[in-house]
Design a protein around this motif. Sequence first.
Motif, mmCIF file in Angstrom:
data_model
loop_
_atom_site.group_PDB
_atom_site.id
_atom_site.type_symbol
_atom_site.label_atom_id
_atom_site.label_comp_id
_atom_site.label_asym_id
_atom_site.label_seq_id
_atom_site.Cartn_x
_atom_site.Cartn_y
_atom_site.Cartn_z
ATOM 1 N N MET A 51 4.181 -9.464 -7.832
ATOM 2 C CA MET A 51 3.197 -9.814 -8.845
ATOM 3 C C MET A 51 2.588 -11.188 -8.550
ATOM 4 O O MET A 51 1.369 -11.380 -8.659
ATOM 5 C CB MET A 51 3.848 -9.805 -10.229
ATOM 6 C CG MET A 51 2.885 -10.061 -11.371
ATOM 7 S SD MET A 51 3.709 -10.088 -12.991
ATOM 8 C CE MET A 51 4.279 -8.404 -13.092
ATOM 9 N N ASN A 55 -1.403 -11.640 -7.557
ATOM 10 C CA ASN A 55 -2.243 -12.423 -8.463
ATOM 11 C C ASN A 55 -2.469 -13.848 -7.974
ATOM 12 O O ASN A 55 -3.061 -14.650 -8.671
ATOM 13 C CB ASN A 55 -1.626 -12.427 -9.867
ATOM 14 C CG ASN A 55 -1.663 -11.065 -10.495
ATOM 15 O OD1 ASN A 55 -2.718 -10.588 -10.892
ATOM 16 N ND2 ASN A 55 -0.512 -10.407 -10.559
ATOM 17 N N TRP A 57 -0.469 -16.444 -7.585
ATOM 18 C CA TRP A 57 0.048 -17.469 -8.479
ATOM 19 C C TRP A 57 0.268 -18.771 -7.738
ATOM 20 O O TRP A 57 0.751 -18.801 -6.614
ATOM 21 C CB TRP A 57 1.380 -17.062 -9.064
ATOM 22 C CG TRP A 57 1.333 -15.999 -10.107
ATOM 23 C CD1 TRP A 57 0.233 -15.374 -10.612
ATOM 24 C CD2 TRP A 57 2.451 -15.425 -10.768
ATOM 25 N NE1 TRP A 57 0.602 -14.456 -11.554
ATOM 26 C CE2 TRP A 57 1.963 -14.455 -11.669
ATOM 27 C CE3 TRP A 57 3.811 -15.633 -10.693
ATOM 28 C CZ2 TRP A 57 2.796 -13.715 -12.487
ATOM 29 C CZ3 TRP A 57 4.646 -14.890 -11.504
ATOM 30 C CH2 TRP A 57 4.136 -13.952 -12.393
ATOM 31 N N THR A 77 3.692 -11.957 -19.314
ATOM 32 C CA THR A 77 2.569 -11.339 -20.008
ATOM 33 C C THR A 77 1.302 -11.655 -19.223
ATOM 34 O O THR A 77 1.263 -12.615 -18.455
ATOM 35 C CB THR A 77 2.395 -11.882 -21.444
ATOM 36 O OG1 THR A 77 1.987 -13.248 -21.394
ATOM 37 C CG2 THR A 77 3.659 -11.729 -22.262
ATOM 38 N N ASP A 78 0.281 -10.845 -19.454
ATOM 39 C CA ASP A 78 -1.010 -11.193 -18.879
ATOM 40 C C ASP A 78 -1.613 -12.305 -19.740
ATOM 41 O O ASP A 78 -0.997 -12.774 -20.699
ATOM 42 C CB ASP A 78 -1.919 -9.965 -18.768
ATOM 43 C CG ASP A 78 -2.239 -9.305 -20.099
ATOM 44 O OD1 ASP A 78 -2.015 -9.922 -21.171
ATOM 45 O OD2 ASP A 78 -2.717 -8.162 -20.066
ATOM 46 N N SER A 79 -2.818 -12.727 -19.420
ATOM 47 C CA SER A 79 -3.431 -13.842 -20.154
ATOM 48 C C SER A 79 -3.747 -13.476 -21.606
ATOM 49 O O SER A 79 -3.947 -14.350 -22.436
ATOM 50 C CB SER A 79 -4.685 -14.325 -19.435
ATOM 51 O OG SER A 79 -5.623 -13.270 -19.339
ATOM 52 N N LYS A 80 -3.751 -12.186 -21.929
ATOM 53 C CA LYS A 80 -4.006 -11.747 -23.309
ATOM 54 C C LYS A 80 -2.705 -11.505 -24.075
ATOM 55 O O LYS A 80 -2.713 -10.929 -25.153
ATOM 56 C CB LYS A 80 -4.853 -10.480 -23.290
ATOM 57 C CG LYS A 80 -6.236 -10.719 -22.732
ATOM 58 C CD LYS A 80 -7.028 -9.441 -22.663
ATOM 59 C CE LYS A 80 -8.384 -9.776 -22.080
ATOM 60 N NZ LYS A 80 -8.866 -8.779 -21.170
ATOM 61 N N THR A 82 -0.080 -9.529 -23.289
ATOM 62 C CA THR A 82 0.474 -8.182 -23.222
ATOM 63 C C THR A 82 1.582 -8.201 -22.175
ATOM 64 O O THR A 82 1.364 -8.667 -21.055
ATOM 65 C CB THR A 82 -0.612 -7.164 -22.827
ATOM 66 O OG1 THR A 82 -1.657 -7.217 -23.809
ATOM 67 C CG2 THR A 82 -0.050 -5.760 -22.755
ATOM 68 N N VAL A 84 3.676 -7.390 -19.204
ATOM 69 C CA VAL A 84 3.456 -6.622 -17.975
ATOM 70 C C VAL A 84 4.717 -6.540 -17.119
ATOM 71 O O VAL A 84 4.772 -5.776 -16.165
ATOM 72 C CB VAL A 84 2.275 -7.191 -17.148
ATOM 73 C CG1 VAL A 84 0.967 -7.042 -17.906
ATOM 74 C CG2 VAL A 84 2.514 -8.651 -16.762
ATOM 75 N N ASN A 157 -3.552 -19.165 -11.120
ATOM 76 C CA ASN A 157 -3.749 -18.685 -9.757
ATOM 77 C C ASN A 157 -4.183 -19.860 -8.875
ATOM 78 O O ASN A 157 -4.317 -20.990 -9.357
ATOM 79 C CB ASN A 157 -4.741 -17.508 -9.713
ATOM 80 C CG ASN A 157 -6.122 -17.878 -10.197
ATOM 81 O OD1 ASN A 157 -6.524 -19.041 -10.190
ATOM 82 N ND2 ASN A 157 -6.863 -16.874 -10.637
ATOM 83 N N SER A 163 -3.651 -17.033 -15.273
ATOM 84 C CA SER A 163 -3.399 -15.670 -14.802
ATOM 85 C C SER A 163 -2.428 -14.940 -15.730
ATOM 86 O O SER A 163 -2.707 -13.838 -16.182
ATOM 87 C CB SER A 163 -2.830 -15.728 -13.384
ATOM 88 O OG SER A 163 -2.442 -14.460 -12.934
ATOM 89 N N HIS A 164 -1.293 -15.562 -16.011
ATOM 90 C CA HIS A 164 -0.222 -14.944 -16.786
ATOM 91 C C HIS A 164 0.548 -16.027 -17.541
ATOM 92 O O HIS A 164 0.292 -17.216 -17.362
ATOM 93 C CB HIS A 164 0.759 -14.204 -15.861
ATOM 94 C CG HIS A 164 0.189 -13.019 -15.185
ATOM 95 N ND1 HIS A 164 -0.560 -13.096 -14.036
ATOM 96 C CD2 HIS A 164 0.257 -11.709 -15.499
ATOM 97 C CE1 HIS A 164 -0.934 -11.890 -13.667
ATOM 98 N NE2 HIS A 164 -0.446 -11.020 -14.540
#
Length: 172
Positions: A51, A55, A57, A77-80, A82, A84, A157, A163-164
Motif C-alpha cells: 500500500m 500510494n 507514501w 484509512t483513506d483521506s476520507k 474510510t 482500507v 505521498n 494520502s491516508h
Amino acid sequence: MSNLNQYEGAIVNYHNDLRIKSLPIVCVDFHYEFLKEVKQSFLDLKNLKKMAYQNRWKLSPDWDISSPIKEEVIIVTDSKLTIVFASHNMIKMNGYLQAEVLGKSPKMFQGQVTDTIVSNEINTAIQSQQPFEKTVLNYKKNGEIYACLIKGYPVFNLKGQLSHYIAFEKAA
C-alpha cells in the motif's frame, strides 16, 4: 510386537517409580498457533508495504510498522476516513474481523460512553493533518467497552499531498 510392548511397559514402570504423571502433548497446537500468527503478521506487513509503495507514501520516522504489527492493531484509512486496511490482530482487541471493518468509518467503534471531547480533539487533529495520541473508550463487537490508546498519523505521498491516515492502537 512383543519388544514394543515390553518397551512401553518399561516406560510406564519407570514413570510409576518416579511418580511422574504424564500429560498429553499439546506443543503442536502452540506451534501451529505461533506459526499462524507469524504468517498473519508477515502478510499484514507485506500488504502495508505494498500500500505504501502503490500510494508513494513518504514514510515518517515516527512509526516503525514492523514492531507494532505483532502487538498492536494497525488501521489505515483513506483521506476520507474510510478504513482500507486493518491488521489481523484486530479480532483479539475488539472481536471484529478485518472484512467486517473494511469500507467503514473508525467511528463504528464509538458509542454512548465515548468521550465527545476526546473525539473532537482527534477530529481537530485529523482536520489539521496533525499526529495525535489519545485514549478513547471504544466498543467491542460484543458491546463491551474498552480503553483504546490510539496513535494516529497523517500519511503524505511524495508530492506532499495527504494520502491516508494510519493509526496504531492497543488496549490501554
